[in-house]
Design a protein around this motif. Structure first.
Motif, PDB file in Angstrom:
ATOM      1  N   GLY A  65       0.799  -1.216   0.000  1.00 29.37           N
ATOM      2  CA  GLY A  65       0.000   0.000   0.000  1.00 29.37           C
ATOM      3  C   GLY A  65       0.835   1.270   0.000  1.00 29.37           C
ATOM      4  N   LYS A 124      -1.564  -0.512   4.172  1.00 29.08           N
ATOM      5  CA  LYS A 124      -2.880  -0.362   3.571  1.00 29.08           C
ATOM      6  C   LYS A 124      -3.257  -1.565   2.722  1.00 29.08           C
ATOM      7  N   GLN A 163      -8.362   0.334   1.252  1.00 28.78           N
ATOM      8  CA  GLN A 163      -7.901   1.572   1.882  1.00 28.78           C
ATOM      9  C   GLN A 163      -7.157   2.472   0.889  1.00 28.78           C
ATOM     10  N   ASN A 187      -3.957   2.518   9.258  1.00 29.03           N
ATOM     11  CA  ASN A 187      -3.649   2.671   7.827  1.00 29.03           C
ATOM     12  C   ASN A 187      -4.772   3.320   7.013  1.00 29.03           C
ATOM     13  N   SER A 188      -5.834   3.802   7.695  1.00 30.59           N
ATOM     14  CA  SER A 188      -6.928   4.441   6.969  1.00 30.59           C
ATOM     15  C   SER A 188      -6.764   5.955   6.977  1.00 30.59           C
TER      16      SER A 188
END
Length: 549
Positions: free
Chosen positions: A46, A71, A75, A303-304
């Protein structure tokens, strides 16, 4: 369009393949190149994907859902949508080997252009991409307007295309309706969706119609349309979100909470809905439900792009309110509150208002532990800092008010709440929280609601229905736990019930104990409060009841 034309279309595109496994990245890369895409970048997680998206504008992104640490694919799309880093004409395909219902619902929350289940072959991928490419090309003028946030132009372009090609008629109507909603042309949007529904009752048109009605503040009509969809077994989570919004606007917070809880069962990975549920449950004083939702939000927030200090602080508020309600003196609860506040101050050390919020919650924790003198000293120093701040965040205002109320400074606490209510007059959920904290109604809606509650209670008193009056005011006090007038009305109803009904000795004692608890909760009522004389009179009568019991 001929095959050669499609290859030319592909040749102008830049693609990104995101997958943690090198073999899969290489395989999809070869597929795309065989379709004609000349520039294909790859990312293995991510973080790498987001870095590449910041450097380049991609036309095609094929991303696996599971990417190891960091992520996930959902996300990544979530952040690209949130930061408006993905053009409307770009294609985002989410790939996964998982097919559980909750995972699929979660993955579709942010509307990827397509969704592929592993394993898939080049023919399937190309067929999906061909269709998406042609559709994106057909609506290019609409998407360019959307990229510029020119929603009126987007609606006009989409309207022109409605009858241009039968294959894309419905898609054009959807885009037109969406653009009308985004440009606040709610009457035009309602007419569009209503006309579609007249010809054939399609779910997307019903949802659009309800959204237009919400925009027009026709809450009851919107609820009727949405409830019909639910009765017919809809699986669209947008229906539940819109229904909850309409119920909140009407002040039916308990109904809204139940709707959101039902939706989160279907899609437990939708972080925005979980945040909404946590806030609504908090406003309803349902601390167990709020705690559960906040813990879920904190977990999903890792991770959002929607991660926020407010979620951790919301959890601490729930823990303190639950502790206050249960009066358990649980040292582990207080320990967790301090731990979370310390973690927040460490993480957000450069954000003055966030640090002030954490300090205020620590002061409230001290007060609940019985360290009143220390809590008062801290809260007064923090109030001085609060007054120096500009553009106060709603959460900070609520925490300041809570700290002042905790150290028996009701006038200052009310001053803070009234200021918040004035500055955020359109935020129904915030107003519900403000009214739940206040000793008397602050928002217009709460004043109207309190007036209605008292009028209905008066009728019950006049007709000697004291049992019903007790139940009526219990429910009201549960909704507005700090409202003095409602507490006094409940106290009076209990006393009348004990004096005039044939309740058994055990039931009467329970009622007397409940009344005593109400009196105790009002002991700090200042003598200048408009309800003070009534409180003293009822307290005196209550003492006589206790003596008789």
């Amino acid at each position: 369009m001929q095959k050669l034309d499609l290859i030319k279309l592909y040749s102008n595109k830049r693609a990104l393949v995101v997958d943690e496994f090198p073999d899969m990245r290489a395989s999809i890369r070869r597929m795309l190149r065989s379709f004609g895409v000349e520039t294909v970048d790859v990312a293995n997680d991510g973080g790498d994907a987001m870095a590449r998206c910041r450097e380049n504008q991609y036309d095609i992104i094929i991303c696996d859902y599971s990417l190891g640490k960091g992520k996930n694919g959902q996300q990544i799309l979530e952040e690209l949508r949130f930061t408006q880093s993905l053009n409307h004409q770009a294609i985002y395909i989410l790939v996964t080997a998982e097919v559980t219902r909750s995972m699929v619902f979660g993955a579709l929350e942010y509307k990827p252009d397509d969704y592929l289940i592993k394993p898939f072959n080049p023919l399937l991928l190309q067929a999906r991409l061909d269709n998406l490419m042609l559709e994106k090309q057909f609506f290019s003028n609409v998407y360019e307007a959307l990229d510029e946030s020119d929603y009126e132009a987007a609606a006009e372009h989409a309207e022109v295309l409605v009858n241009r090609d039968r294959r894309y008629r419905v898609a054009a109507q959807k885009l037109q309706g969406q653009a009308l909603l985004q440009s606040a042309q709610f009457d035009k949007a309602h007419k569009l969706y209503h006309d579609v529904m007249e010809r054939r009752r399609q779910e997307w048109a019903c949802i659009g119609c309800a959204r237009a009605l919400i925009g027009l503040q026709k809450w009851t009509s919107a609820i009727h349309v949405l409830s019909e969809l639910i009765d017919h077994g809809t699986e669209s989570l947008q229906v539940f979100d819109c229904l909850a919004e309409a119920e909140l606007a009407l002040g039916r917070n308990g109904v809204a909470q139940a709707i959101l809880e039902r939706a989160t069962v279907s899609s437990p990975y939708g972080i925005l809905r979980q945040i909404n549920l946590a806030e609504v449950a908090s406003a309803n004083n349902d601390y167990l439900a709020a705690e559960k939702a906040y813990r879920r939000v904190i977990k999903l927030g890792v991770n959002s792009c929607h991660d926020s200090h407010e979620h951790s602080l919301g959890l601490v508020r729930c823990l303190l309110d639950k502790e206050k309600q249960q009066i358990s003196g649980n040292s582990d609860t207080f320990k967790e509150c301090y731990t979370v506040c310390h973690r927040i101050k460490k993480k957000y050390g450069n954000e003055a208002q966030v640090i002030l919020q954490a300090d205020l919650i620590e002061a409230k924790t001290l007060a609940q532990q019985g360290e009143i003198d220390m809590a008062i000293e801290h809260a007064q120093k923090l109030f001085a800092k609060y007054r120096e701040e500009e553009n106060i965040l709603p959460g900070l205002g609520l925490d300041m008010a809570a700290a002042l109320l905790a150290i028996d400074k009701p006038n200052q606490g009310r001053e803070v709440l009234e200021d918040l209510a004035e500055r955020f007059a359109e935020d129904n959920l915030l107003l519900a929280k403000i009214d739940a904290m206040a000793d008397q109604p602050i928002s217009t809606k709460a004043k109207e609601n309190a007036s209605k509650i008292n009028a209905e209670g008066k009728v019950l008193f006049e007709t000697d229905n004291f049992d019903e009056a007790v139940a009526h005011f219990r429910m009201a006090v549960n909704h507005y736990p700090n409202n003095v007038e409602l507490k006094l009305n409940l106290l009076l109803a209990i006393m009348q019930c004990v004096n005039t009904t044939n309740a058994g000795a055990a039931e009467s004692l329970e009622m007397v104990d409940e009344a005593a608890s109400l009196i105790a909760s009002l002991e700090s009522l200042p003598s200048v409060h408009k309800a003070y004389q009534r409180y003293q009179s009822l307290a005196s009568e209550m003492q006589q009841l206790q003596d008789a019991a």
